[in-house]
Design a protein around this motif. Structure first.
Motif, PDB file in Angstrom:
ATOM      1  N   PHE A 102      38.978  43.521  46.665  1.00 57.01           N
ATOM      2  CA  PHE A 102      39.379  42.296  47.361  1.00 57.01           C
ATOM      3  C   PHE A 102      38.562  42.008  48.629  1.00 57.01           C
ATOM      4  O   PHE A 102      38.240  40.860  48.899  1.00 57.01           O
ATOM      5  N   LEU A 211      35.887  40.712  44.456  1.00 62.41           N
ATOM      6  CA  LEU A 211      37.204  40.061  44.443  1.00 62.41           C
ATOM      7  C   LEU A 211      38.170  40.780  43.517  1.00 62.41           C
ATOM      8  O   LEU A 211      39.340  40.435  43.451  1.00 62.41           O
ATOM      9  N   SER A 212      37.683  41.780  42.804  1.00 60.01           N
ATOM     10  CA  SER A 212      38.522  42.463  41.809  1.00 60.01           C
ATOM     11  C   SER A 212      39.470  43.446  42.498  1.00 60.01           C
ATOM     12  O   SER A 212      39.287  43.774  43.671  1.00 60.01           O
ATOM     13  N   PRO A 213      40.467  43.926  41.769  1.00 60.12           N
ATOM     14  CA  PRO A 213      41.358  44.939  42.350  1.00 60.12           C
ATOM     15  C   PRO A 213      40.802  46.353  42.212  1.00 60.12           C
ATOM     16  O   PRO A 213      41.530  47.319  42.416  1.00 60.12           O
TER      17      PRO A 213
ATOM     18  N   TRP B 109      41.518  34.296  44.485  1.00 56.57           N
ATOM     19  CA  TRP B 109      42.454  34.203  43.362  1.00 56.57           C
ATOM     20  C   TRP B 109      43.540  33.176  43.646  1.00 56.57           C
ATOM     21  O   TRP B 109      44.213  33.247  44.673  1.00 56.57           O
ATOM     22  N   ILE B 186      40.367  41.258  33.318  1.00 60.20           N
ATOM     23  CA  ILE B 186      39.660  40.084  33.842  1.00 60.20           C
ATOM     24  C   ILE B 186      38.644  39.658  32.787  1.00 60.20           C
ATOM     25  O   ILE B 186      38.008  40.512  32.168  1.00 60.20           O
TER      26      ILE B 186
END
Lengths: 281, 281
Positions: A102, A211-213, B109, B186
């Motif tokens: 993130f 931006l991924s977790p 997001w 994703i």
């Protein structure tokens, strides 16, 4: 861990080599387990993201963390670099880059040797960049991007970018990047934790935000040929090291067995290493 | 352009449908050729990146540009949406997003229906998002990322983010995203210019910055079921449209032949459409 002729030619042509899953899961776990303790420390070696408290880069862990001190002497990493340079190497820079889920921010297109030359007066581009993945790297967590062949042009004009992110960088202008990409394209090696990339000090690279977790923690090392050591100590010693002693390899199982390693900064960073100086000591 | 039963089921399960190269190169060229002229205009419909003069989003081009007015009535786009909603649709929002080479910034997001509901008082999530690629989309120029299945949870809690980029957005917190991704993963559909994505108003999506030298211009439309029209005109009319007239399709060759279309904002935006109002007129 001996490079083949094909690998040597590939490195010369493309400017990088990718070794998927070079380190095993248990080996990487030893390193990954040590990261939260390092990031939690309040020491100058932790540089945080501009958005807050998340660590973007930790410097010099090999001088105060036993697992990383052993990684710094790992033959699977050191031997191929010695083979390419034809001499022993010392640790010029040792970083653990967070690229946190993130919060991980971009790194603009740049060459590392630009900084080593301009700031550190390193004579030649005879220092090797190493990236070792502590997390799986996929298309969503901000993988390193390279422009293959871009190392062939030597040091490109660059501007000192102090605004984009929390770490100043000599970045390359858009026209140059567009021309380089037209010729070489862009690649982004992806793979399991434990994968390693070796890349040339002049190879143009960048990475986008995460931006991924999924965290994308990587160890980034720069190993310099001993004869090519830096001539100026303008940057603090924890960023650009001043100890040119050749790295002596430990045995291949050094991440799984507790070999003795020196940890000279275990109780704090020496005051002289926090300052930049305009002349080498 | 009739959706199959399998496509309808896939849309219900995943929340999106991808149509690679739905429009031909010549069709897309007509649209792409019109973009620079739109971006060059000094009108309120052009929102620029926080870093400078590069356009991030152009709004409402279908009201003052003939090629985009014809796209707004294209049967390959409109018919599948009518089939899913079982009624006619009107144009709720019409955007051309730059995501320009080097400068294109992240979109955190978010769900679009959160904004439509909170700001526009749109009763249900019966508006369809459409993305049409005007450039080839690859892993390096900031493709749209979706969390498949995330539309099933309806409207998620969100915070109004006015700081990350130049456009305010209701963004979803990190814990929620991590849980959704654990379940759905994703995906980032990539493909040639002319590809189209339909996605649910509640599907959680984001896109990362574009550090590549390749523009990634896309047309983003939101087509709302007529009976589900918005109830409040809080946002300016060029962002959330106030004309609920059903879209009447042109013939399938409407991007290549010059069918007559109305261009009511050709000479400027009506003053009333620049303002937000708390009550529908």
């Amino acid at each position: 861990m001996k490079l083949t002729q094909a690998q040597l030619e590939q490195f010369d042509r493309d400017g990088y080599l990718f070794f998927p899953a070079l380190f095993s899961r248990p080996e990487i776990q030893v390193l990954a387990d040590a990261v939260p303790g390092l990031y939690a420390q309040r020491r100058p070696e932790n540089v945080r993201e501009k958005t807050g408290d998340v660590v973007r880069t930790n410097f010099a862990a090999h001088l105060y963390s036993a697992p990383f001190a052993r990684l710094a002497r790992h033959p699977r990493m050191v031997r191929p670099i010695e083979a390419i340079f034809g001499e022993q190497v010392y640790m010029h820079q040792f970083k653990i880059n967070g690229k946190a889920a993130f919060d991980g921010d971009v790194w603009q297109w740049h060459q590392d040797y630009g900084t080593w030359k301009n700031d550190d007066l390193m004579p030649e581009a005879r220092a090797m960049n190493v990236a070792i993945f502590l997390d799986d790297v996929n298309e969503f967590n901000g993988p390193l991007m390279f422009i293959p062949g871009s190392h062939k042009l030597g040091v490109l004009d660059a501007e000192h970018d102090t605004s984009t992110t929390s770490y100043p960088l000599w970045t390359i202008n858009h026209d140059t990047i567009a021309k380089l990409v037209e010729r070489g394209g862009i690649v982004a090696p992806k793979g399991a934790a434990g994968s390693m990339i070796l890349f040339h000090g002049c190879l143009v690279h960048a990475s986008t935000s995460n931006l991924s977790p999924w965290n994308r923690v990587s160890v980034y090392l720069s190993l310099c040929a001993v004869s090519n050591h830096i001539r100026r100590f303008k940057r603090p010693g924890y960023i650009a090291h001043r100890d040119f002693t050749p790295l002596e390899c430990l045995p291949d199982d050094c991440l799984l067995k507790e070999y003795d390693v020196p940890l000279p900064w275990k109780d704090g960073t020496p005051a002289a290493e926090l300052r930049g100086m305009l002349e080498a000591a």
